[in-house]
Scaffold this motif. Structure first.
Motif, mmCIF file in Angstrom:
data_model
loop_
_atom_site.group_PDB
_atom_site.id
_atom_site.type_symbol
_atom_site.label_atom_id
_atom_site.label_comp_id
_atom_site.label_asym_id
_atom_site.label_seq_id
_atom_site.Cartn_x
_atom_site.Cartn_y
_atom_site.Cartn_z
ATOM 1 N N ARG A 87 29.507 -11.204 7.987
ATOM 2 C CA ARG A 87 29.812 -12.335 8.856
ATOM 3 C C ARG A 87 31.172 -12.894 8.483
ATOM 4 O O ARG A 87 31.449 -13.158 7.330
ATOM 5 N N THR B 176 33.137 -18.675 11.088
ATOM 6 C CA THR B 176 32.253 -19.207 12.122
ATOM 7 C C THR B 176 33.005 -19.644 13.367
ATOM 8 O O THR B 176 32.396 -19.844 14.407
ATOM 9 N N GLU C 76 31.921 -13.385 15.143
ATOM 10 C CA GLU C 76 30.931 -13.831 14.160
ATOM 11 C C GLU C 76 29.513 -13.340 14.461
ATOM 12 O O GLU C 76 28.836 -12.850 13.560
ATOM 13 N N GLY D 167 28.031 -9.240 13.468
ATOM 14 C CA GLY D 167 27.759 -8.631 12.167
ATOM 15 C C GLY D 167 28.987 -7.966 11.578
ATOM 16 O O GLY D 167 28.912 -7.281 10.557
#
Length: 129
Positions: A87, A90, A95, A98
């Motif tokens: 990851r 964010t 994101e 994977g």
């Protein structure tokens, strides 16, 4: 011509996947404050580039920006956009996949640097003329 930013085949494949899902994209090399020091992928409406940014080039037809202060740190290196498992940031569009965009670099040769010194990156400051 020397490219300031390039992408691996894996990065180009992920870019195509994100383009199919989201449409037009852009990259901005993060400075590491809130969301790592990676190249983050955004929709063009998600981040405003401007007076503090430079356009380094394009990868897979997608513009790639960096702040002027970050550029001062990285100006002697070619940024290589790659992909790793895991990851990423964010804030970045990949994101949920994977996978994460990962910035690698290599130092320019003296000949490459001489050419680049004559061809600065595009300043994103607004033109009010």
């Amino acid at each position: 011509m020397v490219e300031r930013v390039i992408a691996t085949p894996e990065a180009l494949a992920l870019i195509r996947q994100l383009q199919q899902e989201h449409g037009e994209l852009m990259f901005h090399q993060s400075g590491g404050c809130c969301d790592n020091s990676a190249a983050n992928c955004y929709l063009p409406t998600d981040l405003t580039v401007g007076i503090r940014d430079l356009k380094l080039g394009e990868v897979g037809g997608v513009p790639f920006y960096i702040s002027k202060t970050q550029f001062e740190t990285w100006k002697h290196t070619q940024l290589i956009l790659d992909v790793i498992d895991g990851r990423g940031g964010t804030f970045s569009l990949e994101e949920p996949t994977g996978k994460a965009f990962h910035t690698r670099s290599r130092v320019f040769t003296p000949e490459e640097q001489a050419w680049l010194d004559q061809h600065p990156p595009q300043d994103m400051a607004p033109d009010f003329s």
